[in-house]
Design a protein around this motif. Structure first.
Motif, PDB file in Angstrom:
ATOM      1  N   SER A 146     -39.229 -14.436  41.444  1.00  0.00           N
ATOM      2  CA  SER A 146     -38.846 -15.443  40.450  1.00  0.00           C
ATOM      3  C   SER A 146     -38.591 -16.798  41.114  1.00  0.00           C
ATOM      4  N   PRO A 147     -38.728 -17.865  40.349  1.00  0.00           N
ATOM      5  CA  PRO A 147     -38.416 -19.197  40.880  1.00  0.00           C
ATOM      6  C   PRO A 147     -36.957 -19.300  41.373  1.00  0.00           C
ATOM      7  N   ASP A 148     -36.040 -18.635  40.683  1.00  0.00           N
ATOM      8  CA  ASP A 148     -34.637 -18.657  41.114  1.00  0.00           C
ATOM      9  C   ASP A 148     -34.474 -17.997  42.484  1.00  0.00           C
ATOM     10  N   ASP A 149     -35.186 -16.891  42.698  1.00  0.00           N
ATOM     11  CA  ASP A 149     -35.124 -16.220  43.993  1.00  0.00           C
ATOM     12  C   ASP A 149     -35.732 -17.088  45.097  1.00  0.00           C
ATOM     13  N   ARG A 158     -35.808 -20.417  45.091  1.00  0.00           N
ATOM     14  CA  ARG A 158     -34.851 -21.499  45.347  1.00  0.00           C
ATOM     15  C   ARG A 158     -33.701 -21.007  46.226  1.00  0.00           C
ATOM     16  N   ALA A 159     -33.194 -19.814  45.937  1.00  0.00           N
ATOM     17  CA  ALA A 159     -32.111 -19.248  46.747  1.00  0.00           C
ATOM     18  C   ALA A 159     -32.578 -19.033  48.183  1.00  0.00           C
ATOM     19  N   LYS A 185     -32.773 -22.380  49.970  1.00  0.00           N
ATOM     20  CA  LYS A 185     -31.424 -22.842  50.307  1.00  0.00           C
ATOM     21  C   LYS A 185     -30.901 -22.105  51.545  1.00  0.00           C
TER      22      LYS A 185
END
Length: 102
Positions: free
Chosen positions: A63-66, A68-69, A72
């Motif tokens: 996922s895009p959230d994964d 991004r994490a 980071k």
């Protein structure tokens, strides 16, 4: 006063985010050993994170959230690794200046 190139860049920053330095002639002092241990932990965590990144990036359905994490976390690990490399490089430079035949 100790010259800037003789100060050891520590593997952490102060509360305001500025670099911390150690002035000592004793590479076996409590603070030197603490810094050595912290550098080892940081490099170990970066190695583990790299392994995780390879797995995450191999997943076609990540996922895009994964992502991004992951970005980071990788940014933090790279920052720590560069600080360790800079610190160790400065110490190598000062040793080669002090002892040209090493």
């Amino acid at each position: 006063m100790t010259a800037f190139k003789e100060l050891r860049l520590l593997p952490w920053t102060g509360p305001d985010g500025k670099p911390c330095f150690l002035s000592t002639d004793d590479n076996d002092s409590h603070m030197s050993r603490l810094a050595d241990n912290m550098e080892s932990v940081q490099l170990g965590m970066a190695t583990d994170l790299l392994d995780q990144a390879v797995e995450i990036l191999a997943d076609a359905e990540v996922s895009p959230d994964d992502l991004r994490a992951l970005a980071k976390d990788l940014t933090g690990a790279l920052r720590d690794t560069l600080r360790v490399a800079t610190s160790r490089g400065r110490r190598l430079d000062s040793r080669s200046t002090d002892h040209p035949f090493r």
